[in-house]
Design a protein around this motif. Structure first.
Motif, PDB file in Angstrom:
ATOM      1  N   THR A  66      21.997   7.757  35.044  1.00 25.02           N
ATOM      2  CA  THR A  66      22.762   9.011  35.085  1.00 25.02           C
ATOM      3  C   THR A  66      24.185   8.841  34.537  1.00 25.02           C
ATOM      4  O   THR A  66      24.801   9.818  34.140  1.00 25.02           O
ATOM      5  N   TYR A  68      24.935   7.808  31.795  1.00 22.35           N
ATOM      6  CA  TYR A  68      24.925   8.165  30.372  1.00 22.35           C
ATOM      7  C   TYR A  68      24.371   9.567  30.129  1.00 22.35           C
ATOM      8  O   TYR A  68      24.234   9.980  28.973  1.00 22.35           O
ATOM      9  N   HIS A  69      24.027  10.281  31.205  1.00 20.69           N
ATOM     10  CA  HIS A  69      23.534  11.643  31.016  1.00 20.69           C
ATOM     11  C   HIS A  69      24.632  12.496  30.391  1.00 20.69           C
ATOM     12  O   HIS A  69      25.816  12.319  30.680  1.00 20.69           O
ATOM     13  N   GLY A  70      24.236  13.403  29.515  1.00 17.62           N
ATOM     14  CA  GLY A  70      25.209  14.217  28.787  1.00 17.62           C
ATOM     15  C   GLY A  70      25.407  13.712  27.373  1.00 17.62           C
ATOM     16  O   GLY A  70      25.946  14.401  26.520  1.00 17.62           O
ATOM     17  N   ARG A  71      24.976  12.456  27.137  1.00 17.10           N
ATOM     18  CA  ARG A  71      24.990  11.903  25.781  1.00 17.10           C
ATOM     19  C   ARG A  71      23.642  11.258  25.511  1.00 17.10           C
ATOM     20  O   ARG A  71      22.938  10.871  26.432  1.00 17.10           O
ATOM     21  N   LYS A  72      23.308  11.154  24.245  1.00 19.39           N
ATOM     22  CA  LYS A  72      22.068  10.451  23.906  1.00 19.39           C
ATOM     23  C   LYS A  72      22.330   8.950  24.013  1.00 19.39           C
ATOM     24  O   LYS A  72      23.478   8.515  23.906  1.00 19.39           O
ATOM     25  N   ASP A 106      27.929  10.848  19.192  1.00 21.06           N
ATOM     26  CA  ASP A 106      27.017  11.568  20.086  1.00 21.06           C
ATOM     27  C   ASP A 106      26.020  10.652  20.771  1.00 21.06           C
ATOM     28  O   ASP A 106      25.246  11.092  21.622  1.00 21.06           O
ATOM     29  N   ASP A 180      17.304  11.317  25.147  1.00 21.43           N
ATOM     30  CA  ASP A 180      18.149  12.518  25.049  1.00 21.43           C
ATOM     31  C   ASP A 180      19.224  12.548  26.146  1.00 21.43           C
ATOM     32  O   ASP A 180      19.387  11.580  26.897  1.00 21.43           O
ATOM     33  N   GLU A 181      19.930  13.658  26.244  1.00 19.86           N
ATOM     34  CA  GLU A 181      21.073  13.793  27.168  1.00 19.86           C
ATOM     35  C   GLU A 181      20.663  13.691  28.637  1.00 19.86           C
ATOM     36  O   GLU A 181      21.510  13.523  29.515  1.00 19.86           O
ATOM     37  N   GLU A 182      19.366  13.836  28.904  1.00 18.48           N
ATOM     38  CA  GLU A 182      18.893  13.702  30.288  1.00 18.48           C
ATOM     39  C   GLU A 182      18.088  12.420  30.482  1.00 18.48           C
ATOM     40  O   GLU A 182      17.398  12.257  31.492  1.00 18.48           O
TER      41      GLU A 182
END
Ligand code: NI
Length: 206
Positions: A66, A68-72, A106, A180-182
């Motif tokens: 979590t 790194y969530h919000g970014r790939k 990103d 991915d972001e999640e």
């Protein structure tokens, strides 16, 4: 025409129909629209690849998926003592990121060690930042590393050196995972990928 020849003709006829039918089904499956095949493959991979992990980054900070969530994330498992495959893979990753220019912001590139015994945060930091300033090394307790590897279906094993007591190398799978972001699977690349091919594929997702 003997008594048996009619049923025999019939059997051959029916068998031919079955062969034609099976061939048609196989043809339809193989020639399904590419997008449909890719989507179902991605869905299958999403259920297989990725999951929770609890590790320590190369600055000694505890991290989980979590963080790194919000970014790939672009994840590679390896070890700093690796003589050839890991340095080559990280070079490819670095060159691909450099080709992306600002787009590289990103994605967080992560190098997760499979050799936590030797790869302390300090050793990881010196190693990964020599490849790319954005690259983050992750390590942890052996069990935590095993859990992370299991989540990504990454194989690794310690191989003792038969000639040098106490010396060993690590055998490991060599794949990059784009999440991915999640933290869900998007794509993977093997180490035969060229920097330009990886950059092109990453660009399609970023
Ligand atoms: Ni390696």
């Amino acid at each position: 025409m003997s008594e048996q020849s009619l049923p025999r003709t019939l059997i051959i006829g029916l068998a031919s129909l079955v062969v034609v039918g099976v061939t048609a089904i196989v043809w339809l499956l193989v020639n399904r629209p590419a997008s449909e095949g890719t989507q179902s493959k991605t869905a299958a991979m999403q259920s297989l690849i990725g999951g929770p992990f609890s590790l320590v980054d190369h600055n000694g900070q505890p991290v989980t998926e979590t963080t790194y969530h919000g970014r790939k994330t672009l994840i590679y498992f390896g070890f700093t003592y690796c003589p050839d495959v890991c340095p080559m893979s990280l070079t490819i990753m670095t060159e691909a990121l450099n080709r992306l220019g600002d787009g590289a912001q990103d994605v967080v590139p992560l190098f997760i060690t499979v050799d936590p015994e030797r790869d302390t945060p300090d050793i990881l930091r010196d190693y990964v930042t020599a490849f790319h300033p954005a690259l983050v090394g992750l390590t942890g307790e052996l069990e935590a590393v095993q859990d992370a590897a299991k989540a990504y279906r990454v194989y690794f094993a310690k191989i003792p050196d038969p000639d040098v007591p106490g010396a060993y190398t690590m055998d490991h799978s060599s794949l990059y995972f784009l999440m991915d972001e999640e933290g869900k699977y998007l794509a993977h690349f093997n180490h035969a990928t060229t920097p330009s091919a990886m950059a092109d594929q990453l660009r399609a997702y970023l």
